[in-house]
Motif scaffolding. Structure first.
Motif, PDB file in Angstrom:
ATOM      1  N   GLU A 188      -6.792 -15.154  11.271  1.00 45.54           N
ATOM      2  CA  GLU A 188      -5.769 -16.185  11.445  1.00 45.54           C
ATOM      3  C   GLU A 188      -6.215 -17.262  12.435  1.00 45.54           C
ATOM      4  O   GLU A 188      -6.021 -18.456  12.192  1.00 45.54           O
ATOM      5  CB  GLU A 188      -4.458 -15.558  11.925  1.00 45.54           C
ATOM      6  N   VAL A 189      -6.799 -16.848  13.548  1.00 45.06           N
ATOM      7  CA  VAL A 189      -7.256 -17.806  14.555  1.00 45.06           C
ATOM      8  C   VAL A 189      -8.322 -18.730  13.956  1.00 45.06           C
ATOM      9  O   VAL A 189      -8.284 -19.948  14.132  1.00 45.06           O
ATOM     10  CB  VAL A 189      -7.779 -17.077  15.820  1.00 45.06           C
ATOM     11  N   LEU A 190      -9.274 -18.156  13.227  1.00 41.22           N
ATOM     12  CA  LEU A 190     -10.317 -18.968  12.592  1.00 41.22           C
ATOM     13  C   LEU A 190      -9.720 -19.913  11.548  1.00 41.22           C
ATOM     14  O   LEU A 190     -10.040 -21.106  11.514  1.00 41.22           O
ATOM     15  CB  LEU A 190     -11.368 -18.072  11.941  1.00 41.22           C
ATOM     16  N   LYS A 191      -8.850 -19.384  10.702  1.00 42.66           N
ATOM     17  CA  LYS A 191      -8.257 -20.192   9.629  1.00 42.66           C
ATOM     18  C   LYS A 191      -7.448 -21.360  10.184  1.00 42.66           C
ATOM     19  O   LYS A 191      -7.555 -22.490   9.697  1.00 42.66           O
ATOM     20  CB  LYS A 191      -7.375 -19.310   8.740  1.00 42.66           C
ATOM     21  N   GLU A 192      -6.634 -21.091  11.216  1.00 41.01           N
ATOM     22  CA  GLU A 192      -5.805 -22.154  11.793  1.00 41.01           C
ATOM     23  C   GLU A 192      -6.644 -23.245  12.445  1.00 41.01           C
ATOM     24  O   GLU A 192      -6.230 -24.403  12.508  1.00 41.01           O
ATOM     25  CB  GLU A 192      -4.807 -21.565  12.790  1.00 41.01           C
ATOM     26  N   ALA A 193      -7.841 -22.895  12.911  1.00 44.02           N
ATOM     27  CA  ALA A 193      -8.737 -23.893  13.516  1.00 44.02           C
ATOM     28  C   ALA A 193      -9.682 -24.503  12.482  1.00 44.02           C
ATOM     29  O   ALA A 193     -10.548 -25.307  12.830  1.00 44.02           O
ATOM     30  CB  ALA A 193      -9.541 -23.247  14.643  1.00 44.02           C
ATOM     31  N   ARG A 194      -9.521 -24.084  11.217  1.00 43.33           N
ATOM     32  CA  ARG A 194     -10.365 -24.559  10.114  1.00 43.33           C
ATOM     33  C   ARG A 194     -11.846 -24.248  10.367  1.00 43.33           C
ATOM     34  O   ARG A 194     -12.727 -25.093  10.155  1.00 43.33           O
ATOM     35  CB  ARG A 194     -10.155 -26.045   9.867  1.00 43.33           C
ATOM     36  N   LYS A 195     -12.075 -23.035  10.813  1.00 42.57           N
ATOM     37  CA  LYS A 195     -13.439 -22.549  11.062  1.00 42.57           C
ATOM     38  C   LYS A 195     -13.638 -21.270  10.264  1.00 42.57           C
ATOM     39  O   LYS A 195     -12.687 -20.631   9.819  1.00 42.57           O
ATOM     40  CB  LYS A 195     -13.668 -22.263  12.549  1.00 42.57           C
ATOM     41  N   SER A 196     -14.900 -20.872  10.100  1.00 42.45           N
ATOM     42  CA  SER A 196     -15.209 -19.629   9.399  1.00 42.45           C
ATOM     43  C   SER A 196     -16.101 -18.765  10.273  1.00 42.45           C
ATOM     44  O   SER A 196     -16.625 -19.218  11.299  1.00 42.45           O
ATOM     45  CB  SER A 196     -15.912 -19.923   8.065  1.00 42.45           C
TER      46      SER A 196
END
Length: 197
Positions: A48-56
């Motif tokens: 979730e943290v990665l997705k919300e920051a648009r990172k993978s």
């Protein structure tokens, strides 16, 4: 050169906390209080943290993990997750103890203390081995200087910041910081009998 991207997390107490650091800026974080279930919640929270920051996962330069002291099982959850992620992603994992993370977040003179069982607290005096202090010892210490307890969001943010400073120096794989043995009681039932075939 692009700013390093560091994902940090901690489950050393009754919480699951994660933060994503890009250069000097926290670009995502989540904290949830919970006494049980950290193992089931950690990986979805990181996603979730990665997705919300648009990172993978592939964007990460390093993993930072809280190594304790604290809850025996919680520490094992985070450290094993960090080591597995680092191995799978081919990036370094850095273990940061709670004393360093608390101290890094202080804006005043105070002694870092991690809450322990039954009103006790884990202390790490400068140049000495960390230990579990009694309530009376903590009260005596407080007469000379204030104590600083960890706040989950500050803890995980400082773990990320310290990881960003340390990850390029080839740190050893993170290892749990256990100050006392686990409180697990031996089993009451006898061991099962193994039958020969």
């Amino acid at each position: 050169m692009t700013a390093p991207l560091v994902l940090s997390f901690d489950t050393s107490a009754a919480h699951v906390a994660a933060a994503l650091l890009s250069g000097e800026h926290i670009i995502g974080f989540k904290v949830e209080e919970m006494k049980r279930g950290q193992a089931e919640r950690l990986m979805p929270m990181l996603e979730e943290v990665l997705k919300e920051a648009r990172k993978s996962w592939q964007n990460l330069d390093a993993i930072g993990v809280g190594v304790g002291p604290g809850n025996f099982t919680g520490i094992r959850i985070s450290v094993s997750a960090a080591r597995g992620l680092a191995l799978g992603l081919g990036i370094p994992a850095v273990g940061v103890n709670s004393f360093d993370a608390i101290e890094a977040g202080l804006d005043r003179v105070a002694i870092p203390v991690v809450p322990g069982p039954r009103g006790q607290g884990y202390l790490a005096p400068k140049g000495k081995t960390p230990y579990l202090a009694t309530q009376d010892e903590l009260l005596d210490i407080m007469e000379d200087a204030p104590l600083a307890n960890p706040v989950p969001v500050s803890l995980v943010v400082q773990i990320a910041r310290l990881t960003a400073k340390r990850y390029q120096s080839s740190p050893p794989a993170p290892a749990p910081l256990y100050i006392k043995p686990a409180d697990a009681a031996p089993p009451k039932d006898p061991a099962p009998v193994i039958l020969d075939q």
